[in-house]
Write a protein that holds these residues in place. Structure first.
Motif, PDB file in Angstrom:
ATOM      1  N   VAL A  91     -29.603  11.967  10.415  1.00 33.79           N
ATOM      2  CA  VAL A  91     -28.327  11.678   9.236  1.00 33.79           C
ATOM      3  C   VAL A  91     -28.083  13.058   8.444  1.00 33.79           C
ATOM      4  N   GLN A  92     -26.933  13.387   8.923  1.00 34.42           N
ATOM      5  CA  GLN A  92     -26.657  15.514   7.872  1.00 34.42           C
ATOM      6  C   GLN A  92     -25.886  14.646   7.311  1.00 34.42           C
ATOM      7  N   TYR A  93     -26.078  14.964   5.785  1.00 30.72           N
ATOM      8  CA  TYR A  93     -25.602  14.853   5.356  1.00 30.72           C
ATOM      9  C   TYR A  93     -23.739  16.030   4.198  1.00 30.72           C
ATOM     10  N   TYR A  94     -23.259  15.616   3.645  1.00 30.28           N
ATOM     11  CA  TYR A  94     -21.802  17.386   3.533  1.00 30.28           C
ATOM     12  C   TYR A  94     -21.077  16.700   3.042  1.00 30.28           C
ATOM     13  N   MET A  95     -20.580  16.967   1.832  1.00 30.01           N
ATOM     14  CA  MET A  95     -20.245  17.566   0.679  1.00 30.01           C
ATOM     15  C   MET A  95     -18.501  17.275   0.649  1.00 30.01           C
ATOM     16  N   PRO A  96     -17.593  17.239   0.340  1.00 26.19           N
ATOM     17  CA  PRO A  96     -16.654  17.061   0.133  1.00 26.19           C
ATOM     18  C   PRO A  96     -16.271  18.412  -0.775  1.00 26.19           C
ATOM     19  N   SER A 100     -34.356  11.996   9.002  1.00 25.62           N
ATOM     20  CA  SER A 100     -34.627  11.333  10.546  1.00 25.62           C
ATOM     21  C   SER A 100     -34.513  10.300  10.136  1.00 25.62           C
ATOM     22  N   VAL A 101     -34.409   9.456  10.992  1.00 24.73           N
ATOM     23  CA  VAL A 101     -34.194   7.475  11.093  1.00 24.73           C
ATOM     24  C   VAL A 101     -34.825   7.794  12.131  1.00 24.73           C
ATOM     25  N   SER A 102     -35.640   6.494  11.646  1.00 27.73           N
ATOM     26  CA  SER A 102     -36.870   5.894  12.670  1.00 27.73           C
ATOM     27  C   SER A 102     -36.658   3.969  12.781  1.00 27.73           C
ATOM     28  N   GLN A 103     -36.817   3.542  13.616  1.00 28.85           N
ATOM     29  CA  GLN A 103     -36.916   2.097  13.870  1.00 28.85           C
ATOM     30  C   GLN A 103     -37.409   0.935  14.371  1.00 28.85           C
ATOM     31  N   GLN A 104     -37.304   0.131  13.810  1.00 26.75           N
ATOM     32  CA  GLN A 104     -38.058  -0.466  13.628  1.00 26.75           C
ATOM     33  C   GLN A 104     -37.712  -2.382  14.185  1.00 26.75           C
ATOM     34  N   THR A 105     -37.944  -2.942  14.566  1.00 25.70           N
ATOM     35  CA  THR A 105     -38.105  -3.848  15.556  1.00 25.70           C
ATOM     36  C   THR A 105     -38.156  -5.501  14.461  1.00 25.70           C
ATOM     37  N   VAL A 106     -37.329  -6.049  13.722  1.00 28.02           N
ATOM     38  CA  VAL A 106     -37.677  -7.079  13.066  1.00 28.02           C
ATOM     39  C   VAL A 106     -38.253  -8.632  13.067  1.00 28.02           C
ATOM     40  N   TYR A 144     -33.359  -5.412  13.061  1.00 29.82           N
ATOM     41  CA  TYR A 144     -33.506  -3.371  12.664  1.00 29.82           C
ATOM     42  C   TYR A 144     -33.933  -3.279  11.633  1.00 29.82           C
ATOM     43  N   GLN A 145     -34.707  -2.931  11.303  1.00 26.03           N
ATOM     44  CA  GLN A 145     -34.891  -1.855  10.419  1.00 26.03           C
ATOM     45  C   GLN A 145     -34.731  -0.343  10.470  1.00 26.03           C
ATOM     46  N   PHE A 146     -33.701   0.618  10.061  1.00 25.16           N
ATOM     47  CA  PHE A 146     -33.717   1.855  10.199  1.00 25.16           C
ATOM     48  C   PHE A 146     -34.662   2.643   8.859  1.00 25.16           C
ATOM     49  N   THR A 147     -35.140   3.566   9.306  1.00 27.08           N
ATOM     50  CA  THR A 147     -36.124   4.112   8.074  1.00 27.08           C
ATOM     51  C   THR A 147     -35.784   4.850   8.415  1.00 27.08           C
ATOM     52  N   ALA A 148     -34.909   6.093   7.713  1.00 29.10           N
ATOM     53  CA  ALA A 148     -34.426   7.786   6.966  1.00 29.10           C
ATOM     54  C   ALA A 148     -35.817   8.335   6.376  1.00 29.10           C
ATOM     55  N   SER A 149     -35.850   9.353   6.602  1.00 31.74           N
ATOM     56  CA  SER A 149     -36.464  10.510   6.117  1.00 31.74           C
ATOM     57  C   SER A 149     -36.884  11.461   5.594  1.00 31.74           C
TER      58      SER A 149
END
Length: 198
Positions: free
Chosen positions: A84-89, A122-128, A133-138
């Motif tokens: 995920v890339q963040y931008y600001m208006p 960075s996003v990781s995915q886990q099957t629940v 799924y659960q996505f975790t972003a760090s």
């Protein structure tokens, strides 16, 4: 371009209207009752799913704040990785209220956004469960998310975990001198429940 199922699921899970009513009622000293809007926008659509986000205190829904853009993309060095890339208006005030009034987003262009180079997750995915799924972003290692706002340099720590129905956010402001959190998810994540799918 066709997107991977992981990217599509992440976009669907993050898109919607959320609030943390249960948490705010249970822990009012630590968590204000917030409404969070994350609306899909038609930007960078050749390789990304993009969302506009803003939030408001439930008692001041007409005064939303923290307008930001989340660009969900496949990681360039991985077939299944996401980030995920963040931008600001550049002019956040022009988008105030776009969470509730998405017509304000129809004229938004990439030229109206400021890339925030250190604000990448960075996003990781886990099957629940099957098809759930659960996505975790760090934050990426050795990155620092900073931006200028009202002639001040602001440092934030970003992160989230999301499922189909819940979003936990770990965003917090950081004092650059002490490294300590000054606002946001200081004692734990904001725990949002999705109230409406966008």
């Amino acid at each position: 371009m066709s997107f991977s199922p992981q990217l599509v699921n992440l976009g669907n899970y993050l898109a919607g209207e959320f609030d943390n009513r249960e948490q705010a009622l249970g822990e009012p000293i630590w968590f204000v009752h917030l409404r969070l809007w994350q609306r899909p926008v038609d930007l960078f659509s050749d390789d990304s799913i993009t969302l506009f986000a803003e939030q408001a205190n439930i008692v001041n829904l007409d005064r939303p704040y923290r307008q930001r853009i989340l660009r969900l993309m496949p990681a360039p060095d991985s077939e299944t990785g996401l980030y995920v890339q963040y931008y600001m208006p550049k002019n956040p005030s022009a988008l105030i209220g776009a969470g509730r009034h998405p017509d304000l987003l129809k004229t938004l262009t990439p030229q109206q956004l400021e890339l925030l180079p250190g604000c990448v997750l960075s996003v990781s995915q886990q099957t629940v469960a099957p098809n759930s799924y659960q996505f975790t972003a760090s934050p990426l290692p050795n990155t620092c998310c900073t931006f200028s706002y009202l002639e001040n340099t602001v440092q934030v720590s970003l992160g989230f975990a999301v499922t189909e129905t819940e979003l936990h956010t770990y965003d917090k402001g950081i004092d650059q001198e002490t490294g300590k959190a000054t606002w946001g998810a200081i004692v734990g994540p904001y725990r949002y429940t999705k109230r409406e799918q966008y």
